[in-house]
Design a protein around this motif. Structure first.
Motif, PDB file in Angstrom:
ATOM      1  N   VAL A 287       0.858  -1.186   0.000  1.00  0.00           N
ATOM      2  CA  VAL A 287       0.000   0.000   0.000  1.00  0.00           C
ATOM      3  C   VAL A 287       0.892   1.234   0.000  1.00  0.00           C
ATOM      4  CG1 VAL A 287      -1.801   1.279   1.211  1.00  0.00           C
ATOM      5  CG2 VAL A 287      -1.831  -1.225   1.234  1.00  0.00           C
ATOM      6  N   ALA A 288       0.678   2.087  -0.972  1.00  0.00           N
ATOM      7  CA  ALA A 288       1.486   3.310  -1.099  1.00  0.00           C
ATOM      8  C   ALA A 288       0.564   4.533  -1.128  1.00  0.00           C
ATOM      9  CB  ALA A 288       2.332   3.255  -2.370  1.00  0.00           C
ATOM     10  N   TRP A 289       1.114   5.658  -0.662  1.00  0.00           N
ATOM     11  CA  TRP A 289       0.369   6.913  -0.682  1.00  0.00           C
ATOM     12  C   TRP A 289       0.545   7.598  -2.026  1.00  0.00           C
ATOM     13  CZ3 TRP A 289      -3.312   9.710   1.341  1.00  0.00           C
ATOM     14  CH2 TRP A 289      -3.346  11.084   1.118  1.00  0.00           C
TER      15      TRP A 289
ATOM     16  N   TYR B 127      -4.815   5.986  -1.366  1.00  0.00           N
ATOM     17  CA  TYR B 127      -3.870   4.886  -1.173  1.00  0.00           C
ATOM     18  C   TYR B 127      -3.993   3.917  -2.351  1.00  0.00           C
ATOM     19  CZ  TYR B 127      -3.274   6.540   3.585  1.00  0.00           C
ATOM     20  OH  TYR B 127      -2.981   7.329   4.685  1.00  0.00           O
ATOM     21  N   LEU B 128      -2.830   3.551  -2.887  1.00  0.00           N
ATOM     22  CA  LEU B 128      -2.790   2.628  -4.012  1.00  0.00           C
ATOM     23  C   LEU B 128      -2.400   1.242  -3.503  1.00  0.00           C
ATOM     24  CD1 LEU B 128      -2.906   2.240  -7.139  1.00  0.00           C
ATOM     25  CD2 LEU B 128      -0.409   2.601  -7.116  1.00  0.00           C
TER      26      LEU B 128
ATOM     27  N   GLY C  58      -7.737   1.286  -5.557  1.00  0.00           N
ATOM     28  CA  GLY C  58      -7.527   2.558  -4.862  1.00  0.00           C
ATOM     29  C   GLY C  58      -8.445   2.698  -3.659  1.00  0.00           C
ATOM     30  N   ILE C  59      -7.902   3.278  -2.591  1.00  0.00           N
ATOM     31  CA  ILE C  59      -8.670   3.477  -1.354  1.00  0.00           C
ATOM     32  C   ILE C  59      -8.635   4.958  -0.977  1.00  0.00           C
ATOM     33  CG2 ILE C  59      -8.865   2.933   1.103  1.00  0.00           C
ATOM     34  CD1 ILE C  59      -7.338   0.322   0.517  1.00  0.00           C
ATOM     35  N   ASN C  60      -9.787   5.494  -0.668  1.00  0.00           N
ATOM     36  CA  ASN C  60      -9.880   6.824  -0.063  1.00  0.00           C
ATOM     37  C   ASN C  60     -10.362   6.608   1.364  1.00  0.00           C
ATOM     38  OD1 ASN C  60     -10.349   9.444   0.750  1.00  0.00           O
ATOM     39  ND2 ASN C  60     -11.303  10.074  -1.172  1.00  0.00           N
TER      40      ASN C  60
ATOM     41  N   VAL D 283      -2.248  -5.137   6.343  1.00  0.00           N
ATOM     42  CA  VAL D 283      -1.124  -4.473   5.695  1.00  0.00           C
ATOM     43  C   VAL D 283      -0.856  -3.137   6.390  1.00  0.00           C
ATOM     44  CG1 VAL D 283      -0.209  -3.609   3.510  1.00  0.00           C
ATOM     45  CG2 VAL D 283      -1.797  -5.557   3.524  1.00  0.00           C
ATOM     46  N   GLU D 284       0.407  -2.893   6.681  1.00  0.00           N
ATOM     47  CA  GLU D 284       0.776  -1.641   7.339  1.00  0.00           C
ATOM     48  C   GLU D 284       0.675  -0.476   6.357  1.00  0.00           C
ATOM     49  OE1 GLU D 284       4.428   0.220  10.036  1.00  0.00           O
ATOM     50  OE2 GLU D 284       4.642  -1.751   9.063  1.00  0.00           O
ATOM     51  N   LEU D 285       0.118   0.638   6.844  1.00  0.00           N
ATOM     52  CA  LEU D 285      -0.025   1.844   6.029  1.00  0.00           C
ATOM     53  C   LEU D 285       1.228   2.695   6.131  1.00  0.00           C
ATOM     54  CD1 LEU D 285      -3.684   2.650   7.108  1.00  0.00           C
ATOM     55  CD2 LEU D 285      -2.961   1.915   4.823  1.00  0.00           C
ATOM     56  N   PRO D 286       1.491   3.511   5.114  1.00  0.00           N
ATOM     57  CA  PRO D 286       2.684   4.366   5.167  1.00  0.00           C
ATOM     58  C   PRO D 286       2.561   5.507   6.179  1.00  0.00           C
ATOM     59  CG  PRO D 286       1.430   4.771   3.163  1.00  0.00           C
ATOM     60  CD  PRO D 286       0.817   3.587   3.814  1.00  0.00           C
TER      61      PRO D 286
END
Length: 220
Positions: free
Chosen positions: A98-100, A108-109, A161-163, A192-195
């Motif tokens: 997961v990337a910003w 988040y992608l 994609g996540i908002n 999954v850990e977020l950035p």
């Protein structure tokens, strides 16, 4: 005159002896195998003709020579082992990152990739995404993008994609992880850990797609 009958009698006796001798020769001659003790010769002295089973390799149970030597059906085919090919992707078949993304709007992608040696299909169009275990943290699908099914193997990837926050103001909760699954009933969701630690309020998620520009989440 008396000697003639005697001669005639002698001749009769001699003839009878000859007949007896001939009868004995015929009954016990060398042509009769039983007289000498020899076994009767076979009517057919040639080699026996192979049976159909011998010629075809039939081992008596209906299987031919080729099948008997090869062990019958191949084990892989009988067991249905396809080394992952054609199966639906379970969450534990995939690696997620997961990337910003700041552009064109912040979101988040999610990138999904098959693990080494796995070939599978994302045949559920939308991922199951949630923040925490509460119902208010479940991301609603917005129906953007989407390919059904998407084959994942090797270096191929799928995106979503996540908002995390679609509301105005200060409302919401902060989370450090997002829970992702390929289907709602998947027994092995991935955490999954977020950035960063975003504030989450009424999150949304797009469908899976192989094109990044199709998974920018928008409320429509």
């Amino acid at each position: 005159m008396r000697s003639r009958p005697a001669t005639r009698s002698a001749r009769l006796v001699l003839a009878a002896a000859v007949v007896t001798a001939l009868a004995a020769i015929t009954a016990c001659g060398p042509e009769d195998p039983s007289a000498t003790g020899a076994a009767a010769p076979s009517e057919n002295t040639s080699s026996p003709t192979p049976t159909k089973g011998t010629e075809s390799g039939d081992n008596g149970d209906g299987k031919g020579r080729t099948e008997a030597l090869s062990g019958g059906d191949k084990g892989d085919s009988a067991s249905g082992d396809k080394s992952g090919y054609g199966q639906s992707c379970g969450t534990n078949d995939l690696d997620f990152t997961v990337a910003w993304e700041a552009q064109p709007i912040s979101h988040y992608l999610v990138t999904a990739k098959a693990k080494s040696g796995i070939t599978c299909y994302l045949d559920v169009n939308t991922p199951s995404v949630s923040f925490g275990s509460g119902a208010d943290g479940v991301a609603s699908p917005v129906g953007q993008g989407g390919e059904d099914p998407i084959k994942l193997t090797g270096t191929s990837v799928a995106y979503a994609g996540i908002n995390a926050k679609t509301t105005e103001g200060e409302g919401g909760k902060q989370f450090e992880h997002v829970i992702i699954a390929t289907a709602e009933d998947d027994p092995n969701p991935a955490e999954v850990e977020l950035p960063d630690s975003p504030t989450v309020d009424k999150p949304i998620v797009t469908n899976w797609s192989t094109k990044r520009d199709e998974v920018v989440p928008r409320i429509v």
